[in-house]
Scaffold this motif. Structure first.
Motif, PDB file in Angstrom:
ATOM      1  N   GLY A 127       0.844  -1.252  -0.105  1.00  5.95           N
ATOM      2  CA  GLY A 127       0.028  -0.010  -0.034  1.00  5.95           C
ATOM      3  C   GLY A 127       0.749   1.312  -0.078  1.00  5.95           C
ATOM      4  N   HIS A 128       2.114   1.062  -0.148  1.00  6.76           N
ATOM      5  CA  HIS A 128       2.981   2.343  -0.409  1.00  6.76           C
ATOM      6  C   HIS A 128       3.798   2.409  -1.620  1.00  6.76           C
ATOM      7  N   SER A 129       4.258   3.682  -1.845  1.00  6.71           N
ATOM      8  CA  SER A 129       4.879   3.727  -3.222  1.00  6.71           C
ATOM      9  C   SER A 129       6.234   3.133  -3.192  1.00  6.71           C
ATOM     10  N   ALA A 130       6.911   2.678  -4.324  1.00 10.91           N
ATOM     11  CA  ALA A 130       7.984   1.853  -4.341  1.00 10.91           C
ATOM     12  C   ALA A 130       8.805   2.328  -5.504  1.00 10.91           C
ATOM     13  N   HIS A 131      10.195   2.476  -5.565  1.00 11.76           N
ATOM     14  CA  HIS A 131      11.024   2.733  -6.646  1.00 11.76           C
ATOM     15  C   HIS A 131      12.438   2.089  -6.536  1.00 11.76           C
ATOM     16  N   LEU A 132      13.044   2.099  -7.724  1.00 16.54           N
ATOM     17  CA  LEU A 132      14.404   1.278  -8.029  1.00 16.54           C
ATOM     18  C   LEU A 132      15.201   2.399  -8.392  1.00 16.54           C
ATOM     19  N   ALA A 133      16.420   2.360  -7.915  1.00 17.04           N
ATOM     20  CA  ALA A 133      17.442   3.330  -8.099  1.00 17.04           C
ATOM     21  C   ALA A 133      18.800   2.552  -8.431  1.00 17.04           C
TER      22      ALA A 133
ATOM     23  N   VAL B  78      14.870   4.801 -11.717  1.00 15.87           N
ATOM     24  CA  VAL B  78      14.878   4.486 -13.025  1.00 15.87           C
ATOM     25  C   VAL B  78      13.578   3.723 -13.077  1.00 15.87           C
ATOM     26  N   VAL B  79      12.862   3.278 -12.047  1.00 14.64           N
ATOM     27  CA  VAL B  79      11.464   2.832 -11.952  1.00 14.64           C
ATOM     28  C   VAL B  79      10.955   3.402 -10.766  1.00 14.64           C
ATOM     29  N   GLU B  80       9.648   3.645 -11.001  1.00 15.73           N
ATOM     30  CA  GLU B  80       8.752   4.320 -10.058  1.00 15.73           C
ATOM     31  C   GLU B  80       7.368   3.854 -10.070  1.00 15.73           C
ATOM     32  N   GLU B  81       7.001   3.165  -9.223  1.00  9.26           N
ATOM     33  CA  GLU B  81       5.327   2.821  -8.819  1.00  9.26           C
ATOM     34  C   GLU B  81       4.757   3.198  -7.907  1.00  9.26           C
ATOM     35  N   ARG B  82       3.770   4.342  -8.063  1.00 14.63           N
ATOM     36  CA  ARG B  82       3.076   5.143  -6.905  1.00 14.63           C
ATOM     37  C   ARG B  82       1.945   4.364  -6.536  1.00 14.63           C
ATOM     38  N   ALA B  83       1.744   4.467  -5.205  1.00 12.75           N
ATOM     39  CA  ALA B  83       0.461   3.709  -4.532  1.00 12.75           C
ATOM     40  C   ALA B  83      -0.603   4.822  -4.629  1.00 12.75           C
ATOM     41  N   PRO B  84      -1.892   4.615  -4.752  1.00  9.16           N
ATOM     42  CA  PRO B  84      -2.953   5.422  -4.861  1.00  9.16           C
ATOM     43  C   PRO B  84      -3.337   6.146  -3.651  1.00  9.16           C
ATOM     44  N   GLY B  85      -3.426   7.484  -3.738  1.00  2.09           N
ATOM     45  CA  GLY B  85      -3.748   8.323  -2.446  1.00  2.09           C
ATOM     46  C   GLY B  85      -2.449   8.504  -1.351  1.00  2.09           C
ATOM     47  N   ARG B  86      -1.415   8.221  -1.830  1.00  2.00           N
ATOM     48  CA  ARG B  86      -0.241   8.458  -0.925  1.00  2.00           C
ATOM     49  C   ARG B  86       0.277   9.814  -1.166  1.00  2.00           C
ATOM     50  N   PRO B  87       1.281  10.310  -0.199  1.00  2.00           N
ATOM     51  CA  PRO B  87       1.726  11.635  -0.499  1.00  2.00           C
ATOM     52  C   PRO B  87       2.703  11.456  -1.778  1.00  2.00           C
ATOM     53  N   PRO B  88       2.810  12.807  -2.528  1.00  2.00           N
ATOM     54  CA  PRO B  88       3.625  12.987  -3.835  1.00  2.00           C
ATOM     55  C   PRO B  88       5.010  12.971  -3.082  1.00  2.00           C
ATOM     56  N   LEU B  89       5.892  12.291  -4.078  1.00  2.00           N
ATOM     57  CA  LEU B  89       7.320  12.225  -3.740  1.00  2.00           C
ATOM     58  C   LEU B  89       8.187  13.101  -4.949  1.00  2.00           C
ATOM     59  N   VAL B  90       9.446  12.949  -4.410  1.00  2.00           N
ATOM     60  CA  VAL B  90      10.468  13.644  -5.184  1.00  2.00           C
ATOM     61  C   VAL B  90      11.123  12.671  -5.996  1.00  2.00           C
ATOM     62  N   THR B  91      11.035  11.428  -5.807  1.00  2.00           N
ATOM     63  CA  THR B  91      11.635  10.169  -6.617  1.00  2.00           C
ATOM     64  C   THR B  91      11.019   9.878  -7.774  1.00  2.00           C
ATOM     65  N   ASP B  92      10.968  10.883  -8.712  1.00  2.00           N
ATOM     66  CA  ASP B  92      10.250  10.387  -9.998  1.00  2.00           C
ATOM     67  C   ASP B  92      11.474  10.005 -11.007  1.00  2.00           C
ATOM     68  N   VAL B  93      10.954   9.066 -11.942  1.00  2.00           N
ATOM     69  CA  VAL B  93      12.080   8.613 -12.931  1.00  2.00           C
ATOM     70  C   VAL B  93      12.837   9.722 -13.672  1.00  2.00           C
ATOM     71  N   GLY B  94      14.172   9.499 -13.514  1.00  2.00           N
ATOM     72  CA  GLY B  94      15.092  10.582 -13.874  1.00  2.00           C
ATOM     73  C   GLY B  94      15.776  11.255 -12.767  1.00  2.00           C
ATOM     74  N   VAL B  95      15.208  11.580 -11.846  1.00  2.00           N
ATOM     75  CA  VAL B  95      15.495  12.225 -10.718  1.00  2.00           C
ATOM     76  C   VAL B  95      16.899  11.849  -9.996  1.00  2.00           C
ATOM     77  N   ARG B  96      17.647  12.720  -9.543  1.00  2.00           N
ATOM     78  CA  ARG B  96      19.009  12.214  -8.889  1.00  2.00           C
ATOM     79  C   ARG B  96      18.842  12.885  -7.371  1.00  2.00           C
ATOM     80  N   LEU B  97      19.208  11.739  -6.364  1.00  2.00           N
ATOM     81  CA  LEU B  97      19.401  12.392  -5.150  1.00  2.00           C
ATOM     82  C   LEU B  97      20.660  11.988  -4.390  1.00  2.00           C
ATOM     83  N   PRO B  98      21.142  12.816  -3.470  1.00  3.15           N
ATOM     84  CA  PRO B  98      22.511  12.241  -2.768  1.00  3.15           C
ATOM     85  C   PRO B  98      22.297  10.710  -2.152  1.00  3.15           C
ATOM     86  N   ALA B  99      23.072   9.909  -2.671  1.00  5.79           N
ATOM     87  CA  ALA B  99      23.038   8.479  -2.513  1.00  5.79           C
ATOM     88  C   ALA B  99      23.067   8.331  -0.746  1.00  5.79           C
ATOM     89  N   HIS B 100      24.108   8.940  -0.066  1.00  2.00           N
ATOM     90  CA  HIS B 100      24.063   8.885   1.317  1.00  2.00           C
ATOM     91  C   HIS B 100      23.051   9.281   2.191  1.00  2.00           C
TER      92      HIS B 100
END
Length: 249
Positions: free
Chosen positions: A97-103, A113-135
């Motif tokens: 019931g929560h959003s999942a992603h692969l990086a 590189v893959v983002e699967e959003r769960a309906p009704g969950r909060p918006p995330l910054v982890t969209d496909v193509g987004v980069r974030l600090p690994a640490h």
């Protein structure tokens, strides 16, 4: 035992050369791949003829040829990791019931590189193509925890390379080593409010046949709303499934 020993040896040579920072002498190939000199010599010459190995005669060293590069770019074009991951991630979202992603790791960042959003969950910054600090990310920590200490040290040599988003998270090599040690001991990675205030994530690495972390799978959820142990088990099971499909154990 392989029924095609020559092919097995050629692939072993390719894999070894791909792990080297620079071209190497024939003796290194012989030792690493456990080949007699005559076998190694004839094998690399056959691979030179097909473009998979190049001989730097002046240096008496051998490196990867253009055909090896073409194979690598073909892998990128086909995107097998994304194709393999999409359905299991969708099933993970349905199960939890929560959003999942692969990086994947890209320098000191993770690239989603893959983002699967769960309906009704909060918006995330982890969209496909987004980069974030690994640490700072759970998926990044899952990957970093399975790299060697020398690889982590090369990525994070001193305090100057660390960035933060919300004012929390490791800001030095020592602090990062502690986080990664805790990750290894726990068996999965976590982050809490270090990417987005109020949101937490749990992640596990996808390991290939060499136990190398090729990606991280994470679930993101509102802080305090989830059974973290249950989510960690679900993420680990999905990561293990992808690892097996990639030839891992």
């Amino acid at each position: 035992m392989s029924q095609v020993p020559a092919a097995t040896r050629a692939l072993r040579v390719l894999r070894f050369l791909a792990t080297q920072a620079d071209p190497v002498p024939l003796e290194r190939i012989m030792q690493a791949c456990e080949l007699p000199r005559s076998t190694a010599y004839h094998l690399v010459n056959a691979m030179i003829a097909e473009g998979f190995v190049v001989h730097l005669a002046d240096e008496r060293r051998y490196g990867l040829g253009i055909a090896a590069f073409e194979v690598g770019t073909g892998y990128t074009r086909q995107g097998p990791l994304q194709r393999i991951a999409r359905r299991p991630l969708a099933q993970l979202v349905d199960r939890t019931g929560h959003s999942a992603h692969l990086a994947v790791l890209h320098g000191r960042d993770v690239l989603y590189v893959v983002e699967e959003r769960a309906p009704g969950r909060p918006p995330l910054v982890t969209d496909v193509g987004v980069r974030l600090p690994a640490h700072l990310t759970a998926s990044g920590r899952a990957i970093l925890a399975h790299l060697s200490s020398s690889q982590v040290r090369a990525l994070y040599p001193d305090r100057t390379v660390f960035v933060d988003r919300t004012g929390v998270g490791p800001q030095s090599p020592t602090a990062l080593r502690a986080v990664l040690a805790e990750t290894r001991q726990r068996g999965h990675a976590r982050e809490a409010g270090e990417v987005t205030a109020g949101l937490s994530s749990v992640a596990a690495p996808v390991l290939d046949h060499n136990d190398h972390p090729v990606a991280g799978i994470a679930i993101t959820y509102p802080a305090g709303e989830a059974d973290v142990g249950r989510l960690a088990d679900a993420v680990a099971a999905t990561a293990a499934l992808l690892g097996r499909r990639l030839g891992g154990r």
